[in-house]
Design a protein around this motif. Structure first.
Motif, PDB file in Angstrom:
ATOM      1  N   ALA A   1       0.840  -1.202   0.000  1.00 28.94           N
ATOM      2  CA  ALA A   1       0.000   0.000   0.000  1.00 28.94           C
ATOM      3  C   ALA A   1       0.872   1.247   0.000  1.00 28.94           C
ATOM      4  N   ALA A   2       0.357   2.322  -0.620  1.00 29.49           N
ATOM      5  CA  ALA A   2       0.988   3.641  -0.557  1.00 29.49           C
ATOM      6  C   ALA A   2      -0.020   4.609   0.066  1.00 29.49           C
ATOM      7  N   ILE A   3       0.436   5.361   1.060  1.00 32.52           N
ATOM      8  CA  ILE A   3      -0.436   6.185   1.893  1.00 32.52           C
ATOM      9  C   ILE A   3       0.038   7.630   1.811  1.00 32.52           C
ATOM     10  N   VAL A   4      -0.783   8.496   1.212  1.00 29.77           N
ATOM     11  CA  VAL A   4      -0.423   9.905   1.034  1.00 29.77           C
ATOM     12  C   VAL A   4      -1.283  10.761   1.968  1.00 29.77           C
ATOM     13  N   ALA A   5      -0.648  11.345   2.992  1.00 32.74           N
ATOM     14  CA  ALA A   5      -1.352  12.186   3.967  1.00 32.74           C
ATOM     15  C   ALA A   5      -2.504  11.424   4.603  1.00 32.74           C
TER      16      ALA A   5
ATOM     17  N   ALA B   1       5.645  21.071   2.445  1.00 30.89           N
ATOM     18  CA  ALA B   1       4.483  20.633   1.662  1.00 30.89           C
ATOM     19  C   ALA B   1       3.235  20.640   2.524  1.00 30.89           C
ATOM     20  N   GLY B   2       2.123  21.058   1.933  1.00 28.44           N
ATOM     21  CA  GLY B   2       0.852  21.074   2.624  1.00 28.44           C
ATOM     22  C   GLY B   2       0.045  19.817   2.349  1.00 28.44           C
ATOM     23  N   HIS B   3      -1.268  19.959   2.477  1.00 32.16           N
ATOM     24  CA  HIS B   3      -2.164  18.818   2.261  1.00 32.16           C
ATOM     25  C   HIS B   3      -2.425  18.698   0.761  1.00 32.16           C
ATOM     26  N   ALA B   4      -1.465  18.130   0.058  1.00 33.51           N
ATOM     27  CA  ALA B   4      -1.504  18.045  -1.401  1.00 33.51           C
ATOM     28  C   ALA B   4      -0.844  16.748  -1.838  1.00 33.51           C
ATOM     29  N   TYR B   5      -1.036  16.436  -3.113  1.00 32.69           N
ATOM     30  CA  TYR B   5      -0.459  15.203  -3.658  1.00 32.69           C
ATOM     31  C   TYR B   5       0.922  15.517  -4.223  1.00 32.69           C
ATOM     32  N   PRO B   6       1.988  14.929  -3.668  1.00 35.16           N
ATOM     33  CA  PRO B   6       3.348  15.234  -4.119  1.00 35.16           C
ATOM     34  C   PRO B   6       3.542  14.862  -5.591  1.00 35.16           C
ATOM     35  N   GLY B   7       4.079  15.812  -6.352  1.00 30.39           N
ATOM     36  CA  GLY B   7       4.283  15.578  -7.769  1.00 30.39           C
ATOM     37  C   GLY B   7       3.012  15.629  -8.578  1.00 30.39           C
TER      38      GLY B   7
ATOM     39  N   GLY C   1      -2.510  19.639  -6.525  1.00 31.22           N
ATOM     40  CA  GLY C   1      -1.287  18.993  -6.951  1.00 31.22           C
ATOM     41  C   GLY C   1      -0.100  19.837  -6.509  1.00 31.22           C
ATOM     42  N   ASP C   2       0.979  19.196  -6.122  1.00 30.74           N
ATOM     43  CA  ASP C   2       2.196  19.899  -5.734  1.00 30.74           C
ATOM     44  C   ASP C   2       3.327  19.431  -6.648  1.00 30.74           C
ATOM     45  N   PRO C   3       3.473  20.033  -7.834  1.00 32.60           N
ATOM     46  CA  PRO C   3       4.483  19.578  -8.783  1.00 32.60           C
ATOM     47  C   PRO C   3       5.906  19.679  -8.258  1.00 32.60           C
ATOM     48  N   SER C   4       6.134  20.494  -7.231  1.00 35.39           N
ATOM     49  CA  SER C   4       7.484  20.663  -6.703  1.00 35.39           C
ATOM     50  C   SER C   4       7.884  19.548  -5.751  1.00 35.39           C
ATOM     51  N   GLY C   5       6.939  18.664  -5.416  1.00 35.83           N
ATOM     52  CA  GLY C   5       7.246  17.566  -4.505  1.00 35.83           C
ATOM     53  C   GLY C   5       7.748  16.340  -5.229  1.00 35.83           C
TER      54      GLY C   5
ATOM     55  N   ASP D   1       7.750  12.729  -6.916  1.00 39.39           N
ATOM     56  CA  ASP D   1       6.735  12.120  -7.769  1.00 39.39           C
ATOM     57  C   ASP D   1       6.109  10.929  -7.050  1.00 39.39           C
ATOM     58  N   ALA D   2       5.026  11.191  -6.296  1.00 37.94           N
ATOM     59  CA  ALA D   2       4.419  10.131  -5.493  1.00 37.94           C
ATOM     60  C   ALA D   2       3.922   8.973  -6.357  1.00 37.94           C
ATOM     61  N   SER D   3       3.370   9.274  -7.521  1.00 40.75           N
ATOM     62  CA  SER D   3       2.847   8.204  -8.377  1.00 40.75           C
ATOM     63  C   SER D   3       3.973   7.313  -8.880  1.00 40.75           C
ATOM     64  N   GLY D   4       5.027   7.919  -9.410  1.00 48.62           N
ATOM     65  CA  GLY D   4       6.141   7.126  -9.919  1.00 48.62           C
ATOM     66  C   GLY D   4       6.875   6.378  -8.818  1.00 48.62           C
TER      67      GLY D   4
END
Length: 333
Positions: A181-185, A298-304, A312-316, A318-321
């Motif tokens: 599993a991958a858990i984001v925030a 980083a705030g409450h956002a999806y990294p990358g 979306g936080d493009p500066s974080g 790449d959570a998906s990759g």
């Protein structure tokens, strides 16, 4: 998590899926050059119904899929006030599925079940196998396995915010179905917001919920240090819960086979973007069982996540990759 899709009027399901198709095609065009004969896959959408309720879903089948040849499957769970299509656009997971060769399905919470479209993780009925929303998500997962040739050892679950909490629940209640599993925030099992209970207690409860199906489940965690919705310390509680759960799952004993203290800590930075701390926790055989990215500022956002979304936080990182890299290294054993 607020909805990246404008809230004026709920679009029809066909229009929502069509919007995702267009966005992913654009993402594919922008992707690194592929062979000249490169093709695109196909989308699907439907409604899953069981005694626990009904939920919409949509998903993507990459062009490399061939019936009879097993392919990995990812189940992706959106956050509050989001929907399945918005989460696909935010994460780019359908485009990633095309590039890297896996099936992906996005269950959609209904406003009838929760006006804010949150997964109802605080309800006890939704924290156990065979009941409530976990049974619906598992049902959608098994529906995909019946329709496509899925590699049973490579079925994974991920989510953000409320979807991340449910991802933890799915990994606990169905360890025989999900390899990792991958858990984001997100939050630990049973998510004690007031922190009255220790992560060890949550870990023991998770192990007991697994029952005879108990096995050490690898987890990847992302958390921002400036998250105003999920306190950053929650990431350590997730680590503590899974360290205890995996420790017990190895041999039934609380003997620190897996520790909440990391085996390795590294500093990193996204080129031109955020810095982060990556922590790794290994099992007794050296296998990475828990990995955590604590992302500075980083705030409450999806990294990358896509800049097309407010969340979306493009500066974080790449959570998906990174999640897919982690999943490929962790088939169910």
């Amino acid at each position: 998590m607020p909805d990246p899709v404008p809230a004026r009027r709920r679009p029809t399901r066909a229009r929502r899926v069509a919007a995702t198709v267009l966005a992913v095609l654009l993402a594919l065009v922008a992707a690194p050059a592929a062979p000249a004969h490169a093709a695109t896959g196909s989308y699907f959408a439907g409604v899953y119904t069981s005694l626990a309720g009904a939920r919409d879903y949509h998903g993507y089948v990459p062009s490399t899929y061939r019936s009879g040849t097993p392919m990995p499957l990812l189940v992706a769970l959106h956050g509050c006030t989001e929907n399945d299509v918005g989460f696909d656009l935010l994460t780019g997971l359908s485009a990633l599925a095309e590039r890297r060769g896996f099936l992906v399905v996005f269950p959609d919470q209904t406003a009838l079940a929760n006006p804010a479209k949150c997964w109802n993780w605080p309800l006890t009925v939704n924290q156990h196998r065979g009941l409530g929303e976990p049974s619906i998500i598992a049902g959608i997962t098994n529906l995909m396995r019946s329709r496509y040739t899925v590699d049973a050892a490579r079925v994974y679950v991920t989510g953000v915010s409320a979807g991340a909490v449910l991802s933890t629940i799915m990994a606990v209640t169905y360890p025989d179905l999900y390899a990792a599993a991958a858990i984001v925030a997100g939050c630990e099992y049973e998510c004690d917001l007031l922190r009255f209970r220790t992560p060890d207690q949550a870990g023991l409860d998770a192990y007991r919920e697994m029952g005879s199906r108990a096995r050490p489940v690898p987890v990847l965690i992302f958390q921002g240090t400036a998250d105003l919705v999920v306190p950053p310390v929650t990431a350590d509680r997730i680590v503590g819960q899974w360290a205890q759960t995996d420790d017990l799952a190895i041999d039934g004993r609380d003997n620190d086979d897996v520790s909440a203290t990391p085996s390795l800590v590294q500093r990193g930075q996204v080129p031109g973007g955020r810095t982060y701390t990556r922590s790794i926790h290994r099992g007794p055989d050296g296998t990475v069982l828990i990995e955590k990215y604590l992302i500075d500022g980083a705030g409450h956002a999806y990294p990358g996540g896509c800049s097309c979304s407010l969340y979306g936080d493009p500066s974080g990182p790449d959570a998906s990759g990174l999640s897919w890299d982690f999943f490929l290294a962790h088939p169910r054993r």
